[in-house]
Design an enzyme around this catalytic site. Structure first.
Site, mmCIF file in Angstrom:
data_model
loop_
_atom_site.group_PDB
_atom_site.id
_atom_site.type_symbol
_atom_site.label_atom_id
_atom_site.label_comp_id
_atom_site.label_asym_id
_atom_site.label_seq_id
_atom_site.Cartn_x
_atom_site.Cartn_y
_atom_site.Cartn_z
ATOM 1 N N ASN A 106 0.844 -1.187 0.000
ATOM 2 C CA ASN A 106 0.000 0.000 0.000
ATOM 3 C C ASN A 106 0.888 1.248 0.000
ATOM 4 O O ASN A 106 1.721 1.428 0.893
ATOM 5 C CB ASN A 106 -0.897 -0.014 1.240
ATOM 6 N N ASP B 96 -0.206 4.495 0.028
ATOM 7 C CA ASP B 96 -0.905 5.700 0.470
ATOM 8 C C ASP B 96 -0.006 6.654 1.248
ATOM 9 O O ASP B 96 -0.085 7.877 1.099
ATOM 10 C CB ASP B 96 -2.100 5.332 1.361
ATOM 11 N N HIS B 97 0.859 6.102 2.110
ATOM 12 C CA HIS B 97 1.644 6.967 2.991
ATOM 13 C C HIS B 97 2.703 7.768 2.232
ATOM 14 O O HIS B 97 3.165 8.797 2.728
ATOM 15 C CB HIS B 97 2.277 6.149 4.112
ATOM 16 N N HIS C 138 -5.671 3.772 -1.826
ATOM 17 C CA HIS C 138 -7.015 4.090 -1.349
ATOM 18 C C HIS C 138 -7.384 5.492 -1.816
ATOM 19 O O HIS C 138 -6.783 6.473 -1.370
ATOM 20 C CB HIS C 138 -7.045 3.997 0.180
ATOM 21 N N ARG D 291 -9.623 8.115 -1.246
ATOM 22 C CA ARG D 291 -10.615 8.537 -0.254
ATOM 23 C C ARG D 291 -11.502 9.658 -0.780
ATOM 24 O O ARG D 291 -11.095 10.439 -1.646
ATOM 25 C CB ARG D 291 -9.920 9.004 1.027
ATOM 26 N N ARG E 223 -7.339 12.870 0.848
ATOM 27 C CA ARG E 223 -6.299 13.299 1.793
ATOM 28 C C ARG E 223 -4.901 12.847 1.383
ATOM 29 O O ARG E 223 -3.918 13.407 1.840
ATOM 30 C CB ARG E 223 -6.613 12.805 3.203
ATOM 31 N N GLU F 121 -8.616 0.545 -3.142
ATOM 32 C CA GLU F 121 -9.530 0.577 -2.008
ATOM 33 C C GLU F 121 -10.437 1.796 -2.158
ATOM 34 O O GLU F 121 -9.976 2.888 -2.510
ATOM 35 C CB GLU F 121 -8.750 0.666 -0.691
ATOM 36 N N THR G 2 -7.005 6.270 10.020
ATOM 37 C CA THR G 2 -6.942 5.164 9.076
ATOM 38 C C THR G 2 -8.204 4.337 9.254
ATOM 39 O O THR G 2 -8.968 4.577 10.196
ATOM 40 C CB THR G 2 -5.671 4.312 9.291
ATOM 41 N N THR G 3 -8.446 3.389 8.377
ATOM 42 C CA THR G 3 -9.672 2.599 8.440
ATOM 43 C C THR G 3 -9.761 1.886 9.782
ATOM 44 O O THR G 3 -8.846 1.182 10.196
ATOM 45 C CB THR G 3 -9.707 1.570 7.296
ATOM 46 N N GLU H 226 -11.029 -9.548 2.417
ATOM 47 C CA GLU H 226 -9.807 -9.184 3.125
ATOM 48 C C GLU H 226 -10.141 -9.068 4.604
ATOM 49 O O GLU H 226 -10.902 -8.186 5.014
ATOM 50 C CB GLU H 226 -9.228 -7.861 2.604
ATOM 51 N N HIS I 85 -4.122 -4.880 7.633
ATOM 52 C CA HIS I 85 -4.317 -3.790 8.581
ATOM 53 C C HIS I 85 -3.472 -4.023 9.824
ATOM 54 O O HIS I 85 -3.684 -4.966 10.579
ATOM 55 C CB HIS I 85 -5.770 -3.585 8.998
ATOM 56 N N GLY I 86 -2.504 -3.144 10.027
ATOM 57 C CA GLY I 86 -1.667 -3.181 11.207
ATOM 58 C C GLY I 86 -0.587 -4.249 11.184
ATOM 59 O O GLY I 86 0.094 -4.449 12.187
#
Length: 240
Positions: free
Chosen positions: A7, A9-10, A43, A45, A49, A70, A100-101, A151, A191-192
């Site tokens: 991912n 996104d960051h 993602h 959004r 963002r 996503e 985050t989600t 997922e 996630h995480g």
């Protein structure tokens, strides 16, 4: 062996902090591929963002591995997805206030809305995955509405602090994974997940794909993105 979706996104989050043109998530995707990524996840959004429509447009032309978008079940992003035609779309819940989600999609409680989104994406030729908590009723709803993959939201496992709490959450993921496979759906998780906790999840039977972002990008600051992806690939390919 589970496949690795990185991912990015960051990378876009850092760019948007200064509203400039760097770092570019398109470059990041290329480096992730060089490091062995099997897929690129992003993602789009509703509040834009981090990832922008420009990023999705360019990535859909340049990524040579699976592109996983996503998105929420909102009309504007569904239209964009159907036009961009990523290989896969993962439907997630979304709130502007969240960092985050925060949890899985309520496919059981919002069946009509989620089901319509699944149909629109599938009609556009896109593989559809739902981001769900390890809850049997949510998995059953996903199968009934025609999703092709689930997922599993691994946040409870990733954030468990006590050893036995983590074992309990891993057991819950393992049971849910069997439900997913028995329902004829492809098993994903994310996630995480980090370099410290990923191996037990990667070892769940029939695990097909792990989507990981923050931990890889955090390590990339220190060692570079290509090496960070190689390190994660090695961990998920090793026996538990």
């Amino acid at each position: 062996m589970a496949l690795l979706g990185v991912n990015i996104d960051h990378v876009a989050t850092v760019r948007e902090a200064r509203k400039t043109n760097e770092p570019d998530p398109v470059w990041a995707a290329s480096l992730a591929e060089l490091g062995g990524a099997d897929g690129i996840t992003l993602h789009l959004r509703e509040d834009r963002r981090h990832i922008q429509e420009r990023d999705l447009h360019l990535l859909s032309q340049t990524v040579t591995v699976k592109l996983n978008l996503e998105l929420a079940c909102d009309d504007d992003v569904l239209k964009i997805a159907c036009q961009a035609k990523p290989f896969q779309a993962t439907l997630v819940p979304e709130r502007r206030e969240e960092v985050t989600t925060e949890g899985g999609l309520d496919a059981a409680g919002q069946g009509a809305r989620v089901g319509d989104a699944v149909k629109r994406l599938r009609d556009a030729g896109i593989v559809v995955s739902l981001f769900l908590d390890p809850d049997p009723k949510q998995i059953e709803a996903a199968a009934k509405m025609g999703a092709q993959a689930v997922e599993l939201h691994t946040g409870a496992y990733a954030h468990a602090t006590a050893k036995f709490a983590g074992e309990d959450e891993l057991a819950a993921l393992t049971v849910a994974a069997k439900h997913i496979v028995d329902a004829g759906l492809t098993l994903h998780a994310g996630h995480g997940l980090t370099y410290r906790n990923v191996k037990p999840v990667a070892a769940i039977p029939d695990m097909c794909e792990l989507n990981i972002g923050h931990s890889i990008i955090a390590r990339a600051i220190m060692v570079g993105l290509e090496q960070a992806v190689r390190d994660m690939k090695r961990l998920i390919s090793e026996p538990r």
